[in-house]
Design a protein around this motif. Structure first.
Motif, mmCIF file in Angstrom:
data_model
loop_
_atom_site.group_PDB
_atom_site.id
_atom_site.type_symbol
_atom_site.label_atom_id
_atom_site.label_comp_id
_atom_site.label_asym_id
_atom_site.label_seq_id
_atom_site.Cartn_x
_atom_site.Cartn_y
_atom_site.Cartn_z
ATOM 1 N N LEU A 24 0.858 -1.187 0.000
ATOM 2 C CA LEU A 24 0.000 0.000 0.000
ATOM 3 C C LEU A 24 0.889 1.229 0.000
ATOM 4 N N ALA A 25 0.643 2.085 -0.971
ATOM 5 C CA ALA A 25 1.396 3.343 -1.044
ATOM 6 C C ALA A 25 0.453 4.496 -0.791
ATOM 7 N N VAL A 26 0.755 5.333 0.170
ATOM 8 C CA VAL A 26 -0.096 6.467 0.513
ATOM 9 C C VAL A 26 0.693 7.747 0.264
ATOM 10 N N LEU A 27 0.093 8.627 -0.517
ATOM 11 C CA LEU A 27 0.763 9.876 -0.869
ATOM 12 C C LEU A 27 0.155 11.024 -0.085
ATOM 13 N N PHE A 28 0.971 11.735 0.656
ATOM 14 C CA PHE A 28 0.515 12.915 1.385
ATOM 15 C C PHE A 28 1.142 14.140 0.726
ATOM 16 N N SER A 29 0.306 15.096 0.379
ATOM 17 C CA SER A 29 0.840 16.326 -0.193
ATOM 18 C C SER A 29 -0.078 17.473 0.167
ATOM 19 N N SER A 30 0.469 18.669 0.243
ATOM 20 C CA SER A 30 -0.351 19.834 0.562
ATOM 21 C C SER A 30 -1.134 20.245 -0.657
ATOM 22 N N ALA A 31 -2.275 20.903 -0.429
ATOM 23 C CA ALA A 31 -3.118 21.341 -1.542
ATOM 24 C C ALA A 31 -2.352 22.271 -2.454
ATOM 25 N N SER A 57 -15.974 16.904 -6.291
ATOM 26 C CA SER A 57 -15.644 15.702 -5.509
ATOM 27 C C SER A 57 -14.138 15.523 -5.378
ATOM 28 N N ALA A 58 -13.425 15.732 -6.470
ATOM 29 C CA ALA A 58 -11.973 15.536 -6.456
ATOM 30 C C ALA A 58 -11.225 16.757 -5.949
ATOM 31 N N GLY A 59 -11.883 17.935 -5.932
ATOM 32 C CA GLY A 59 -11.194 19.158 -5.546
ATOM 33 C C GLY A 59 -10.147 19.571 -6.552
ATOM 34 N N THR A 60 -10.465 19.382 -7.856
ATOM 35 C CA THR A 60 -9.500 19.688 -8.895
ATOM 36 C C THR A 60 -10.085 20.665 -9.902
ATOM 37 N N VAL A 61 -9.183 21.378 -10.563
ATOM 38 C CA VAL A 61 -9.519 22.175 -11.739
ATOM 39 C C VAL A 61 -8.644 21.654 -12.871
ATOM 40 N N ALA A 62 -9.283 21.038 -13.870
ATOM 41 C CA ALA A 62 -8.547 20.483 -15.005
ATOM 42 C C ALA A 62 -8.609 21.450 -16.171
ATOM 43 N N VAL A 63 -7.616 21.331 -17.065
ATOM 44 C CA VAL A 63 -7.585 22.182 -18.253
ATOM 45 C C VAL A 63 -7.403 21.310 -19.482
ATOM 46 N N THR A 64 -8.148 21.642 -20.550
ATOM 47 C CA THR A 64 -8.031 20.929 -21.814
ATOM 48 C C THR A 64 -7.818 21.937 -22.939
ATOM 49 N N TYR A 84 -9.001 22.890 -27.031
ATOM 50 C CA TYR A 84 -10.328 22.973 -27.633
ATOM 51 C C TYR A 84 -10.784 21.639 -28.242
ATOM 52 N N SER A 85 -9.875 20.668 -28.344
ATOM 53 C CA SER A 85 -10.294 19.340 -28.814
ATOM 54 C C SER A 85 -10.786 18.474 -27.667
ATOM 55 N N GLY A 86 -10.580 18.948 -26.421
ATOM 56 C CA GLY A 86 -10.984 18.182 -25.247
ATOM 57 C C GLY A 86 -9.876 17.366 -24.641
ATOM 58 N N ALA A 87 -8.670 17.427 -25.214
ATOM 59 C CA ALA A 87 -7.538 16.673 -24.668
ATOM 60 C C ALA A 87 -7.023 17.339 -23.397
ATOM 61 N N VAL A 88 -6.752 16.512 -22.381
ATOM 62 C CA VAL A 88 -6.334 17.034 -21.075
ATOM 63 C C VAL A 88 -4.898 17.544 -21.144
ATOM 64 N N LEU A 89 -4.703 18.768 -20.621
ATOM 65 C CA LEU A 89 -3.374 19.369 -20.575
ATOM 66 C C LEU A 89 -2.759 19.331 -19.183
ATOM 67 N N GLY A 90 -3.584 19.322 -18.143
ATOM 68 C CA GLY A 90 -3.075 19.322 -16.781
ATOM 69 C C GLY A 90 -4.186 19.597 -15.801
ATOM 70 N N SER A 91 -3.832 19.720 -14.524
ATOM 71 C CA SER A 91 -4.846 19.992 -13.505
ATOM 72 C C SER A 91 -4.214 20.594 -12.263
ATOM 73 N N VAL A 92 -5.063 21.215 -11.459
ATOM 74 C CA VAL A 92 -4.676 21.771 -10.164
ATOM 75 C C VAL A 92 -5.499 21.043 -9.106
ATOM 76 N N GLY A 93 -4.858 20.580 -8.048
ATOM 77 C CA GLY A 93 -5.551 19.879 -6.985
ATOM 78 C C GLY A 93 -5.663 20.702 -5.722
ATOM 79 N N GLY A 94 -6.459 20.213 -4.787
ATOM 80 C CA GLY A 94 -6.596 20.852 -3.490
ATOM 81 C C GLY A 94 -7.638 21.936 -3.420
ATOM 82 N N VAL A 95 -8.376 22.170 -4.526
ATOM 83 C CA VAL A 95 -9.414 23.216 -4.537
ATOM 84 C C VAL A 95 -10.685 22.583 -3.961
ATOM 85 N N THR A 96 -10.686 22.382 -2.687
ATOM 86 C CA THR A 96 -11.688 21.558 -2.014
ATOM 87 C C THR A 96 -13.105 22.037 -2.295
ATOM 88 N N GLY A 97 -13.925 21.129 -2.849
ATOM 89 C CA GLY A 97 -15.329 21.424 -3.092
ATOM 90 C C GLY A 97 -15.568 22.485 -4.138
#
Length: 679
Positions: A36-43, A81-88, A90-103
């Motif tokens: 089991l691998a558990v990752l802890f990181s700040s938002a 739910s994930a607390g993320t902001v993703a960016v794509t 204009y074709s819808g392909a994922v470029l990246g995301s930001v985590g920790g944006v709770t709710g």
């Protein structure tokens, strides 16, 4: 054992020899190691930088806002739910995301497209995210217990709503103020209620329009009939332009509000247009029924209505473009600022499956409806007629031409047929003589024009083909275990295809159907393949057909015996009695018969025991019996001792289809082994 086989007894009056099975049982233990691998990181550090687009489709579990960035041609998606902001892109392909944006609950983009703002109500913050790098520039704390919920950018500030159901309000963030300066960039309690009798309950919806800088629409969400307002925020402080107190005259609750370009209307719930003037609102018409919408900078509406997204020209009642999404679970949508696309978050079809980003192209073009009807069946080389119609809610040019193709076995990539001109009433027809049989597809295509998107329609015709002959030998024959058997297929007359496949499908679920051979038949029409007959096997010959002769498949089943033998031990000698060799035992010795048989999981051997009485062989009571094989294919059985001399017996083993625990082989019997018991 007792003397149950005494010569003076009837062979049916006793139980015969006793039989006890001996099997070697091998046990093993399996240990499973789980890591089991558990990752802890700040938002603040949970950021994946934007980079090269991946092939992944953007997906959110719980939508938390969608906004398109025109200058960068990117789409930002919040997942609460994930607390993320993703960016794509204009074709819808994922470029990246930001985590920790709770709710995260809503998104907005600055006028220059450089910054995306995210409302995070669970941690009472507004995040400023660099739209190009996804770096988190600033996290603004909002001093409230409820919100911020909705955000919009207008007049150089970020506007947000907050508060509980009974006490909603409006706040702002001034991004030009550095929080470290000692001046708070966040200002609360800005809905202009003093002396106006206006206000909102709940955390209101917000909308802006790029053609109306500094204008903000507010829709109440706290009641069954909701208030709404238009505010002028160009000075940095909200001024009331128009206000409606919820009284059921204009709505039964607001779920969506949009500013309409032109400065005189708002659109409520994707349907109702309400005009405002002199500080008041009044009904000004509606679009066909819908649930929510987004209005483009030129006033074209993109509306969600059940399982469809429809676009409308301003004030129109007939849709400009219709997209059938196949599900009513569309959660949000937004225009690309250049009007080339609409981006929609569409449910996966499973209630708990979340939402995927769908890119809807050509929303400002009218999509015509094109039909094509061909006969369901036809005779090869005989004339047939295809008909159809094209129609559009925006008039098509006169003399529209359709490109027509026919796809068949002779032209698998399609063959262009003469173009057909549409009649004034939108109908068209053409004739064709299909040269090839099988499935023939006719396709008509309109290439589109400056006002219409391309459209195509197709239909399939089952065109007749002649039957050929195909045979396969050896059906029903039984072979010794491991015999190499040649199966020969014979193909009759065909047009071009002289290829036949031969497949072998052994009985038992653990062995798949296997292609043994594929090739061209010889000058006599024959092709052969060899099968190693270790199991009953369905052998299949397949002719896939050609442009004039229909496909055909034939099956031949070959049957395979098992290998089976028996070994007798505990005897003190072997000697002939009459024409048979007997194993001699003392009367108190129990013979052991060891059967060796081709192994298969769950397989049992059948053991028969007979005694000789008054010139005939009789089965003993309880015979035959089944005994499980060990994994090495062996089964050792102790027959028991009769306790009397002068007894003649015989024993043999057998595999019996189905009764032996499986059906992968055919009935097979070992030779009889003869036993004699003396003093």
């Amino acid at each position: 054992m007792s003397g149950c086989c005494a010569a003076h007894s009837s062979p049916r009056s006793h139980t015969g020899f006793s039989c006890g099975g001996f099997n070697t049982v091998r046990t093993r233990s399996i240990s499973t190691a789980t890591a089991l691998a558990v990752l802890f990181s700040s938002a603040a550090l949970s950021v994946v930088a934007a980079g090269t687009a991946s092939a992944a489709t953007a997906h959110v579990t719980s939508p938390g806002g969608i906004v398109a960035d025109g200058p960068l041609k990117r789409v930002f998606l919040g997942d609460s739910s994930a607390g993320t902001v993703a960016v794509t892109d204009y074709s819808g392909a994922v470029l990246g995301s930001v985590g920790g944006v709770t709710g995260v609950s809503d998104l907005a983009v600055s006028d220059d497209g450089a910054t995306v703002y995210a409302a995070a109500p669970q941690i009472h913050e507004i995040w400023a995210i660099d739209a190009a790098t996804l770096d988190v520039r600033t996290r603004y704390t909002v001093s409230t217990s409820y919100g911020p919920r909705h955000v919009a950018f207008s007049g150089g500030k970020v506007w947000f709503t907050y508060g509980d159901q009974w006490d909603g309000d409006l706040g702002s963030v001034d991004p030009t103020v550095d929080p470290a300066s000692g001046t708070d960039p966040v200002t609360l309690t800005q809905f202009p209620t003093e002396g106006t009798g206006s206000g909102i309950w709940g955390q209101g919806l917000l909308d802006t329009d790029p053609s109306q800088p500094g204008i903000l629409a507010v829709g109440e969400t706290g009641l069954s009939t909701d208030s709404m307002a238009v505010l002028d925020v160009s000075s940095g402080k909200p001024a009331l332009v128009a206000y409606h107190n919820g009284d059921y005259t204009l709505n039964n609750g607001i779920g969506d509000i949009d500013l309409v370009p032109g400065g005189t209307q708002v659109l409520v719930n994707g349907k109702d247009r309400d005009a405002y003037a002199d500080g008041k609102f009044k009904a000004a018409g509606s679009y066909p029924d819908g649930q929510f919408a987004d209005v483009a900078p030129n006033g074209v509406l993109a509306q969600v209505n059940g399982g469809k997204v429809l676009t409308y020209k301003p004030g129109a009642t007939l849709p400009l473009h219709t997209y059938d999404l196949g599900t009513s679970r569309t959660a949000a949508l937004t225009w690309a600022p250049d009007l080339t696309k609409v981006f929609a978050l569409v449910g996966t079809g499973v209630e708990s499956g979340g939402y995927n980003l769908k890119v809807l192209s050509g929303p400002t073009l009218n999509n015509p409806t094109l039909t094509l009807n061909a006969p369901s069946t036809a005779t090869r080389a005989k004339l047939l007629t295809v008909t159809g119609r094209i129609s559009a809610s925006v008039a098509l040019p006169a003399g529209v031409q359709l490109q027509v193709t026919r796809t068949d076995l002779d032209s698998p990539n399609g063959k262009a047929l003469p173009a057909v001109t549409v009649k004034a009433d939108g109908t068209y027809s053409f004739n064709d003589t299909p040269p090839a049989g099988g499935t023939v597809t006719y396709k008509a295509t309109y290439a589109g024009d400056t006002d219409h998107s391309a459209v195509s329609a197709s239909d399939k015709v089952a065109v007749s083909r002649t039957a050929t002959t195909l045979s396969l030998n050896n059906n029903g024959k039984v072979y010794s275990y491991g015999a190499d058997v040649k199966f020969t297929a014979h193909l009759g007359t065909t047009y071009k295809n002289r290829t036949v496949e031969i497949w072998a499908n052994p009985y038992g679920g653990d062995k798949p159907n296997k292609l043994l051979k594929t090739g061209t038949v010889d000058s006599s029409g024959n092709i052969s393949a060899t099968v190693d007959m270790t199991r009953d096997t369905d052998v299949t010959a397949v002719f896939k057909g050609d442009a004039r002769y229909a496909p055909k498949t034939v099956k031949s089943t070959g049957y395979a015996r098992v290998k089976v033998s028996t070994a007798v031990t505990k005897n003190y000698k072997k000697a002939a009695i009459g024409s048979h060799t007997y194993y001699w035992f003392h009367k108190n010795t129990s013979p052991v018969v060891t059967t060796t048989m081709t192994y298969y999981p769950g397989r049992k051997q059948r053991l028969e025991l007979e005694v000789y009485y008054n010139g005939k062989w009789y089965a003993t009571d309880g015979s035959p019996q089944y005994f499980a094989l060990a994994s090495n294919g062996k089964s050792a059985v102790s027959l028991g001792a009769p306790g009397e001399s002068g007894i003649k017996a015989r024993v043999r083993a057998a595999y019996i289809n189905n009764s032996s625990g499986d059906n992968v082989n055919s009935n097979t019997y070992s030779d009889w082994k003869y036993l004699y018991f003396s003093n």
